[in-house]
Motif scaffolding. Structure first.
Motif, mmCIF file in Angstrom:
data_model
loop_
_atom_site.group_PDB
_atom_site.id
_atom_site.type_symbol
_atom_site.label_atom_id
_atom_site.label_comp_id
_atom_site.label_asym_id
_atom_site.label_seq_id
_atom_site.Cartn_x
_atom_site.Cartn_y
_atom_site.Cartn_z
ATOM 1 N N VAL A 10 0.702 -1.087 0.099
ATOM 2 C CA VAL A 10 -0.010 -0.195 -0.086
ATOM 3 C C VAL A 10 0.840 1.163 0.048
ATOM 4 N N HIS A 11 0.275 2.244 -0.582
ATOM 5 C CA HIS A 11 1.044 3.601 -0.589
ATOM 6 C C HIS A 11 -0.096 4.771 -0.473
ATOM 7 N N GLY A 12 0.436 5.963 0.031
ATOM 8 C CA GLY A 12 -0.485 7.049 0.018
ATOM 9 C C GLY A 12 0.197 8.159 0.550
ATOM 10 N N HIS A 13 -0.445 9.251 1.223
ATOM 11 C CA HIS A 13 0.144 10.495 1.823
ATOM 12 C C HIS A 13 -0.565 10.408 3.152
ATOM 13 N N LEU A 14 0.447 11.188 3.815
ATOM 14 C CA LEU A 14 -0.079 11.649 5.364
ATOM 15 C C LEU A 14 -0.898 12.770 5.353
ATOM 16 N N GLN A 15 -1.786 12.750 6.304
ATOM 17 C CA GLN A 15 -2.906 13.699 6.507
ATOM 18 C C GLN A 15 -3.116 13.764 7.847
ATOM 19 N N GLN A 16 -3.033 15.227 8.039
ATOM 20 C CA GLN A 16 -3.281 15.672 9.479
ATOM 21 C C GLN A 16 -5.022 15.966 9.985
ATOM 22 N N LEU A 22 -2.958 10.789 9.926
ATOM 23 C CA LEU A 22 -3.439 9.318 9.379
ATOM 24 C C LEU A 22 -2.803 9.059 7.938
ATOM 25 N N LEU A 23 -2.960 7.936 7.801
ATOM 26 C CA LEU A 23 -2.259 7.503 6.449
ATOM 27 C C LEU A 23 -3.279 7.101 5.571
ATOM 28 N N VAL A 24 -3.554 7.975 4.490
ATOM 29 C CA VAL A 24 -4.484 8.055 3.377
ATOM 30 C C VAL A 24 -4.066 7.008 2.315
ATOM 31 N N VAL A 25 -4.863 5.889 1.933
ATOM 32 C CA VAL A 25 -4.263 5.235 0.825
ATOM 33 C C VAL A 25 -4.663 5.768 -0.299
ATOM 34 N N ASP A 26 -3.836 5.418 -1.526
ATOM 35 C CA ASP A 26 -4.065 6.039 -2.685
ATOM 36 C C ASP A 26 -5.247 5.432 -3.310
ATOM 37 N N GLU A 27 -5.509 4.246 -3.175
ATOM 38 C CA GLU A 27 -6.323 3.329 -3.888
ATOM 39 C C GLU A 27 -7.436 2.801 -2.721
ATOM 40 N N PHE A 35 -12.420 -1.570 9.879
ATOM 41 C CA PHE A 35 -12.447 -1.252 11.227
ATOM 42 C C PHE A 35 -11.849 -2.280 11.941
ATOM 43 N N LEU A 36 -11.037 -3.176 11.512
ATOM 44 C CA LEU A 36 -10.055 -3.928 12.002
ATOM 45 C C LEU A 36 -8.615 -3.531 12.489
ATOM 46 N N SER A 37 -8.036 -3.933 13.503
ATOM 47 C CA SER A 37 -6.779 -3.460 13.993
ATOM 48 C C SER A 37 -5.875 -4.513 13.179
ATOM 49 N N THR A 38 -4.926 -3.986 12.644
ATOM 50 C CA THR A 38 -3.822 -5.044 12.055
ATOM 51 C C THR A 38 -2.422 -4.242 12.000
ATOM 52 N N THR A 39 -1.530 -4.900 11.398
ATOM 53 C CA THR A 39 0.006 -4.279 11.593
ATOM 54 C C THR A 39 0.312 -3.725 10.023
ATOM 55 N N LEU A 40 1.079 -2.580 9.983
ATOM 56 C CA LEU A 40 1.499 -2.055 8.659
ATOM 57 C C LEU A 40 3.328 -2.100 8.983
ATOM 58 N N HIS A 41 3.832 -2.525 7.902
ATOM 59 C CA HIS A 41 4.994 -2.336 7.886
ATOM 60 C C HIS A 41 5.447 -1.246 7.176
ATOM 61 N N LEU A 42 5.712 -0.220 7.765
ATOM 62 C CA LEU A 42 5.948 1.273 6.995
ATOM 63 C C LEU A 42 7.340 1.019 6.552
ATOM 64 N N GLU A 43 7.611 1.712 5.350
ATOM 65 C CA GLU A 43 9.053 1.614 4.753
ATOM 66 C C GLU A 43 9.386 3.171 4.753
ATOM 67 N N GLN A 44 8.289 4.051 4.324
ATOM 68 C CA GLN A 44 8.629 5.657 4.202
ATOM 69 C C GLN A 44 7.685 6.315 4.595
ATOM 70 N N PRO A 45 7.445 7.388 5.100
ATOM 71 C CA PRO A 45 8.892 8.514 5.290
ATOM 72 C C PRO A 45 9.685 7.901 6.441
ATOM 73 N N TRP A 80 3.787 7.959 1.548
ATOM 74 C CA TRP A 80 4.333 6.724 2.474
ATOM 75 C C TRP A 80 4.015 5.428 1.650
ATOM 76 N N SER A 81 4.570 4.562 2.120
ATOM 77 C CA SER A 81 4.422 3.089 1.570
ATOM 78 C C SER A 81 4.856 2.082 2.400
ATOM 79 N N GLY A 82 4.156 0.989 2.160
ATOM 80 C CA GLY A 82 4.600 0.000 3.379
ATOM 81 C C GLY A 82 3.589 -1.433 2.876
ATOM 82 N N THR A 83 3.714 -2.382 3.723
ATOM 83 C CA THR A 83 3.195 -3.772 3.411
ATOM 84 C C THR A 83 2.206 -3.605 4.598
#
Length: 149
Positions: A10-16, A22-27, A35-45, A80-83
């Motif tokens: 996933v990737h997107g942009h950060l928003q306040q 918040l991490l807004v996803v591009d798609e 509404f589930l909790s999970t884990t994001l492996h954040l690569e950038q920023p 931002w981008s990550g898995t």
């Protein structure tokens, strides 16, 4: 039991918003539980190997809301981008009752659709503006699926 059943880049942009980053996803994520909790492996920023997030998918988009405030607010607007570790995989598409009935009457199996095919066919049906157009589109879908057998 595994903590996740799939991974999604996933990737997107950060928003306040309201003091949170918040991490807004591009798609928009479709076909996944929300509404589930999970884990994001954040690569950038910034590199965060295990960022707990809540998946929030709305009509117009998907937002990942960090459960721990680890992202600096001054990075708003940055990409931002990550898995994303998907906890329960993709949901099977919800087949509307009228389409399910027509498929059953015609002996057509709707269970073998790929996720892309299901999105396409259900969007095509959902965009029908009137009952007569919807009925016509159901007929087209049943004919197309029946021809594959």
């Amino acid at each position: 039991m595994p903590r996740h059943t799939g991974e999604l880049a996933v990737h997107g942009h950060l928003q306040q918003r309201e003091g949170e980053t918040l991490l807004v996803v591009d798609e928009r994520l479709s076909g996944h539980d929300t509404f589930l909790s999970t884990t994001l492996h954040l690569e950038q920023p910034v590199h965060v190997p295990e960022l707990p997030v809540r998946i929030l998918t709305f009509d117009d988009g998907t937002v990942l809301s960090p459960l721990d405030p680890v992202l600096p607010q001054e990075r708003t607007g940055e990409e931002w981008s990550g898995t994303l570790l998907i906890p329960h995989g993709a949901r099977p598409p919800a087949i509307p009752g009228d389409l399910a009935q027509a498929a059953a009457e015609a002996g057509v199996d709707t269970g073998g659709w790929s996720p892309a095919e299901a999105r396409h066919l259900l969007t095509f049906l959902g965009e029908a503006g009137s009952a007569s157009v919807r009925t016509e589109r159901i007929g087209m879908i049943i004919t197309a699926l029946g021809d594959r057998s």
